[in-house]
Design an enzyme around this catalytic site. Structure first.
Site, mmCIF file in Angstrom:
data_model
loop_
_atom_site.group_PDB
_atom_site.id
_atom_site.type_symbol
_atom_site.label_atom_id
_atom_site.label_comp_id
_atom_site.label_asym_id
_atom_site.label_seq_id
_atom_site.Cartn_x
_atom_site.Cartn_y
_atom_site.Cartn_z
ATOM 1 N N ALA A 68 0.823 -1.082 -0.014
ATOM 2 C CA ALA A 68 -0.156 -0.078 0.015
ATOM 3 C C ALA A 68 1.039 1.276 -0.009
ATOM 4 C CB ALA A 68 -0.806 -0.013 1.112
ATOM 5 N N GLY A 111 0.673 -4.960 0.890
ATOM 6 C CA GLY A 111 -0.472 -5.079 -0.152
ATOM 7 C C GLY A 111 -0.250 -5.536 -1.559
ATOM 8 N N GLU A 114 -0.765 -9.189 -1.022
ATOM 9 C CA GLU A 114 -2.193 -9.383 -0.959
ATOM 10 C C GLU A 114 -2.889 -9.231 -2.133
ATOM 11 O OE1 GLU A 114 -1.932 -6.507 2.403
ATOM 12 O OE2 GLU A 114 -3.038 -7.779 3.662
ATOM 13 N N GLU A 134 4.211 -5.420 7.136
ATOM 14 C CA GLU A 134 3.554 -4.270 7.991
ATOM 15 C C GLU A 134 3.857 -3.936 9.397
ATOM 16 O OE1 GLU A 134 2.284 -6.596 6.008
ATOM 17 O OE2 GLU A 134 0.703 -5.745 4.490
HETATM 18 N N1 CO8 Z 1 4.567 3.244 -0.252
HETATM 19 C C1 CO8 Z 1 5.176 4.415 -0.712
HETATM 20 N N2 CO8 Z 1 6.288 4.583 -1.263
HETATM 21 C C2 CO8 Z 1 7.053 3.433 -1.383
HETATM 22 C C3 CO8 Z 1 6.637 2.119 -1.036
HETATM 23 C C4 CO8 Z 1 5.409 2.107 -0.426
HETATM 24 N N3 CO8 Z 1 4.890 1.033 0.055
HETATM 25 N N4 CO8 Z 1 7.640 1.486 -1.279
HETATM 26 C C5 CO8 Z 1 8.532 1.955 -1.801
HETATM 27 N N5 CO8 Z 1 7.944 3.191 -2.101
HETATM 28 C C6 CO8 Z 1 9.138 4.306 -2.564
HETATM 29 C C7 CO8 Z 1 10.247 4.688 -1.756
HETATM 30 O O1 CO8 Z 1 9.734 5.805 -0.716
HETATM 31 C C8 CO8 Z 1 11.058 5.466 -2.882
HETATM 32 O O2 CO8 Z 1 10.686 6.842 -3.161
HETATM 33 P P1 CO8 Z 1 11.496 8.138 -3.005
HETATM 34 O O3 CO8 Z 1 12.521 7.822 -4.212
HETATM 35 O O4 CO8 Z 1 10.755 9.127 -3.395
HETATM 36 O O5 CO8 Z 1 12.133 7.940 -1.924
HETATM 37 C C9 CO8 Z 1 10.652 4.540 -4.092
HETATM 38 O O6 CO8 Z 1 9.548 3.810 -3.887
HETATM 39 C C10 CO8 Z 1 11.995 3.513 -4.134
HETATM 40 O O7 CO8 Z 1 11.994 2.663 -3.018
HETATM 41 P P2 CO8 Z 1 13.308 2.390 -2.286
HETATM 42 O O8 CO8 Z 1 14.148 3.624 -2.592
HETATM 43 O O9 CO8 Z 1 13.101 1.956 -0.868
HETATM 44 O O10 CO8 Z 1 13.600 1.178 -3.027
HETATM 45 P P3 CO8 Z 1 14.674 -0.185 -2.515
HETATM 46 O O11 CO8 Z 1 15.310 -0.957 -3.696
HETATM 47 O O12 CO8 Z 1 15.756 0.519 -1.751
HETATM 48 O O13 CO8 Z 1 13.991 -0.788 -1.607
HETATM 49 C C11 CO8 Z 1 11.678 -1.981 -1.090
HETATM 50 C C12 CO8 Z 1 12.897 -1.607 -2.070
HETATM 51 C C13 CO8 Z 1 12.686 -2.879 -0.004
HETATM 52 C C14 CO8 Z 1 10.668 -2.521 -1.569
HETATM 53 C C15 CO8 Z 1 11.415 -0.784 -0.047
HETATM 54 O O14 CO8 Z 1 10.923 0.425 -0.864
HETATM 55 C C16 CO8 Z 1 10.501 -0.972 1.076
HETATM 56 O O15 CO8 Z 1 10.880 -1.686 2.164
HETATM 57 N N6 CO8 Z 1 9.315 -0.654 0.671
HETATM 58 C C17 CO8 Z 1 8.245 -0.624 1.635
HETATM 59 C C18 CO8 Z 1 7.459 -2.102 2.011
HETATM 60 C C19 CO8 Z 1 6.306 -2.188 2.721
HETATM 61 O O16 CO8 Z 1 6.447 -1.868 3.903
HETATM 62 N N7 CO8 Z 1 5.132 -2.514 2.324
HETATM 63 C C20 CO8 Z 1 4.103 -2.580 3.100
HETATM 64 C C21 CO8 Z 1 3.396 -1.349 3.023
HETATM 65 S S1 CO8 Z 1 1.895 -1.497 4.307
HETATM 66 C C22 CO8 Z 1 0.719 -2.206 3.330
HETATM 67 O O17 CO8 Z 1 1.002 -2.582 2.188
HETATM 68 C C23 CO8 Z 1 -0.209 -2.476 4.445
HETATM 69 C C24 CO8 Z 1 -1.337 -3.322 3.480
HETATM 70 C C25 CO8 Z 1 -2.588 -2.717 3.161
HETATM 71 C C26 CO8 Z 1 -3.183 -2.674 1.647
HETATM 72 C C27 CO8 Z 1 -3.760 -1.517 1.132
HETATM 73 C C28 CO8 Z 1 -3.775 -1.185 -0.136
HETATM 74 C C29 CO8 Z 1 -4.421 -0.014 -0.642
#
Ligand code: CO8
Length: 260
Positions: A68, A111, A114, A134
């Site tokens: 998400a 998400g 999911e 999460e």
């Molecule tokens: N939300 C918003 N932005 C994101 C997300 C995200 N989930 N994931 C990555 N990005 C953005 C980063 O902020 C970054 O943006 P910027 O360049 O502006 O800083 C860009 O994408 C590239 O990401 P990274 O620089 O972090 O890339 P890496 O290769 O270093 O890392 C990862 C990749 C490991 C995937 C890392 O980005 C990460 O850990 N992301 C978050 C993963 C996470 O925690 N996901 C769970 C989110 S919560 C969720 O899904 C709740 C479920 C409910 C569903 C609802 C659906 C609507």
């Protein structure tokens, strides 16, 4: 092949198969409300189309979807999530009756995992990784993960993933029953589209009934489970730790959880 572009989701027709590509590369396909609504708006009108026999949902070679959109979610209040039922569009997606396959390469996190789980089956590239991270944000899965993942891979592995936030690679995911096939990344789309074309070559009515029969095996109590998960997910917006976890992600620092 014909291509229609909507912001963040690209739709392609391949004969009787409709391919939807998540296309927000700068945010690793993080799922925001616009993506959810676009995906649903694009696919729902095709659900009853007798000329469409299968949907395929995919991302890029690097990322299916990294979850998400944490930046969008962090700005929401508990009341807003609850009153709008912010994720309800995903229920519409999950309820599409046309068979749907997920073709997953790279990250399928939160998400993103999911969304793949809402599809009838998952074909994974050998570089795919699945996770429900999460808890690192002070959250829990909010799009059905605690229910669908547990039904697919069992309590032990689901608890392991959801409580530690670790990722699972494609080989382990196949062994655990999360994905149907592991495919070399370069062949993922071709193989998935071929499977989709096979499904679409059969009677759509039969395919719908077949998938709904399989679903019945899994769905006892799912609605109650998802309602429970959704309410408790939204309730996390009333905690300091969820707000701290999301803020820390955006500010690129380690979160300081207080247990409050
Ligand atoms: N939300 C918003 N932005 C994101 C997300 C995200 N989930 N994931 C990555 N990005 C953005 C980063 O902020 C970054 O943006 P910027 O360049 O502006 O800083 C860009 O994408 C590239 O990401 P990274 O620089 O972090 O890339 P890496 O290769 O270093 O890392 C990862 C990749 C490991 C995937 C890392 O980005 C990460 O850990 N992301 C978050 C993963 C996470 O925690 N996901 C769970 C989110 S919560 C969720 O899904 C709740 C479920 C409910 C569903 C609802 C659906 C609507």
């Amino acid at each position: 092949m014909s291509v229609a572009t909507q912001q963040h989701v690209l739709i392609e027709r391949h004969g009787r198969v409709v391919l939807a590509r998540l296309n927000r590369p700068a945010a690793l396909n993080a799922l925001n409300a616009e993506m959810m609504n676009t995906l649903v708006d694009q696919l729902q009108p095709l659900d009853d189309d007798p000329d469409v026999g299968c949907f395929v949902i995919t991302g890029s070679e690097r990322c299916f979807a990294a979850g998400a959109d944490i930046k969008e979610l962090a700005s929401k209040s508990y009341l807003e999530l609850l009153r709008t039922d912010f994720f309800r569009g995903w229920d519409t997606f999950a309820a599409l009756r046309t068979p749907k396959l997920a073709a997953v390469a790279g990250f399928a996190l939160g998400g993103g995992c999911e969304l793949a789980l809402m599809c009838d089956t998952i074909y994974a590239a050998d570089n795919a990784s699945f996770g429900q991270p999460e808890i690192k944000l002070g959250l829990i899965p909010g799009m059905g993960g605690s229910q669908r993942l547990t039904k697919l891979i069992g309590k032990a592995k689901a608890m392991d993933m959801i409580l530690t936030g670790r990722t699972m690679d494609a080989v382990e995911a196949e062994r655990a029953g999360l994905v149907a096939r592991v495919i070399p990344a370069a062949e993922l789309l071709e193989t998935t589209l071929a499977a989709a074309a096979t499904i679409a070559s059969y009677s759509k009515t039969t395919a719908i009934i077949a998938r709904e029969a399989v679903e019945r095996a899994l769905e006892g109590g799912l609605h109650e489970g998802i309602m429970f998960e959704r309410r408790t997910y939204y309730a996390l917006w009333a905690t300091n730790d969820a707000n701290e976890g999301m803020r820390a992600f955006i500010e690129k620092r380690a979160p300081a959880f207080s247990g409050s």
